[in-house]
Design an enzyme around this catalytic site. Sequence first.
Site, mmCIF file in Angstrom:
data_model
loop_
_atom_site.group_PDB
_atom_site.id
_atom_site.type_symbol
_atom_site.label_atom_id
_atom_site.label_comp_id
_atom_site.label_asym_id
_atom_site.label_seq_id
_atom_site.Cartn_x
_atom_site.Cartn_y
_atom_site.Cartn_z
ATOM 1 C CE LYS B 125 -3.695 -2.054 1.637
ATOM 2 N NZ LYS B 125 -4.230 -2.606 3.306
ATOM 3 C CD GLN B 169 -3.013 -4.178 6.026
ATOM 4 O OE1 GLN B 169 -3.188 -3.500 5.710
ATOM 5 N NE2 GLN B 169 -3.679 -5.336 5.840
ATOM 6 C CG ASP B 192 -10.131 -0.052 5.178
ATOM 7 O OD1 ASP B 192 -9.202 -0.178 3.862
ATOM 8 O OD2 ASP B 192 -8.485 -0.238 6.014
#
Lengths: 365, 365
Positions: B125, B169, B192
């Site tokens: 990422k 994460q 997200d």
Amino acid sequence: MYRKILMRMRMRMMNATRKVVVGWAKEYKRYLSTTTTNQILLSPPLVSVDLPEIWGSTSTLYHHHPSQSPVSHAKIINGKSIAEEITSRVASNVKRMKESIGKVPGLAVILVGQRRDSLTYVRNKIKACEEAGIKSVVAEFPDSCAEEDIMTSLSKFNEDPSVHGILVQLPLPEHLDEEKILNLVSLEKDVDGFHPINMGNLSMRGREPLFVPCTPKGCLELLLRSGVEIVGKKAVVIGRSNIVGLPIALLLQRHHATVTIVHACTKNPERITCEADIVVTAAGVPSLIRSSWLKPGAVVIDVGTCPVEDPSAEYGYRLVGDVCYEEALSIASAVTPVPGGVGPMTIAMLLCNTLDSAKWLYGFT
Amino acid sequence: MYRKILMRMRMRMMNATRKVVVGWAKEYKRYLSTTTTNQILLSPPLVSVDLPEIWGSTSTLYHHHPSQSPVSHAKIINGKSIAEEITSRVASNVKRMKESIGKVPGLAVILVGQRRDSLTYVRNKIKACEEAGIKSVVAEFPDSCAEEDIMTSLSKFNEDPSVHGILVQLPLPEHLDEEKILNLVSLEKDVDGFHPINMGNLSMRGREPLFVPCTPKGCLELLLRSGVEIVGKKAVVIGRSNIVGLPIALLLQRHHATVTIVHACTKNPERITCEADIVVTAAGVPSLIRSSWLKPGAVVIDVGTCPVEDPSAEYGYRLVGDVCYEEALSIASAVTPVPGGVGPMTIAMLLCNTLDSAKWLYGFT
């Protein structure tokens, strides 16, 4: 070599899964069969019925009950009497609360306009509150009211410590921003469960919404009280509205059914529906569901209520569900009637949610 | 008499529905086929693809394309090259933003522990951000860190005006409260899309989430870019995780597919899956989906990535999807490979969401 590794991994996963999931399934069933004192509903907290998402093979993890053969006459799920039983339990809880801490739950209703159906629903809700000893207040607005007036009224209810539940009767007139208005309802008083946070938490595994929308919650309670097994069953939900179809689908999925939502764009909905063990229909189309739509032995929950002209009826019309009732009786294993099925349960769940809200606020059990 | 009234009502509804829905369907298709300058994705705002929920009869509202006969070799949906194209468009938008207002989008990542897969994902990422000109910062915490430390770091990122996207994460170590942590992420920086408000707005019709979770958004983009028709199609989503299965199902439903979610408790998932026009699988079980699970001509999106030992591979293992790729190639009409399918799209969508967030903040178009 590579294939062998894969096969070994799959076998290992299958065995691990079977043990874990079967263990949890037992736990889940135990939970559903346990009732505690003062417990009004069978619906458990959703987090408690969660199962680990470990994938097995294609084999069946649960005993498969083959579909029953056609029954001569389905069981009629009497929502009216179940709702009465729940309401009377709510009433005794309210009484106990009043005697013990001198407080009663309070419900505030926002009613905009003069829609006949909305007026009837609100009147029924207020009447049910009275019967259960729940204090209620209705803020009525004309069809043409300004959004700010509703927002102001809502804010007051949000602040009012004697109000534990706030309900905005839907649908609102077109000029009002439903999303903006519903989002203003305090999360702790959102007894209709329509706030996006409650809906988000209903949809997400491992999360617990503060409130589950009343009609879906009532449907689930009817299933649980009728002893219908949900885990692993094929469920078809007809309709995908925010207030019924979507949340009932999410709820059934959280109880581990395999859920398909059928909607206006679905091709051949009949073929999809007739494979379901559980059918929950909220299309609002009178007599849409014929016997050919139903699998023998299916359980049918009819949320549809459509007024159709009937000169012989008291008010010149009668309520008709989505299901051809007589036809369903001859093929399903259990059916809810309209009226007297889901309708009364919606109101009973509203009382439960309002009571719960007051209990949480006062730490009363 | 009563039957006649019912029949008349149904006929009237059917005709009204057909006109309205077909009109909207045209509008929907027109929307999907329109691209504007600076538009990076085909995915339109969800509200714009909404159709009125008016029920018709059992008849088909859309042209039904009969399932294609087995194809000798499916189209391979090249996620890698699509992701590269999107990333390069993001990069040119970032460049334009920098030149025009002197700002670049910023992404903050919270990484807890040393899980090999998480480290790889985060590294990829960050690398992708660099390539696109997006500023990135990683806050790393040891496995045993206190929840407060993460909450403090998160709050700082929430306040930091140079950070437009925040990503935690997952999975987090067990002792941390994932719900509490994710709920703290500022809604405007939740790139997200895991905040319950974003998830609630994704699930509800007529609502628009600020961000759609990256993997599901990537899957949808692959479908749209491959010209796959979604309206009215049968879609099966395998897996119901909060980060993939659930949101992709909600997304497909918002594009008017008829969606079934298959999960670990589903009986005979093979039989259900092999009726689907679109299969999105996120079970994480290597080679679960054999050719017998697929309808000839189906479109298959494989989200599964499972590392399996492979001494001949560079790092001693290789990534395998849920789908038996070779078998799928011989029966499906289009398939995503693993790796090189959904994986790169997830990262590309993260870049898009971060760019969008910065654009909204600065009012930059």
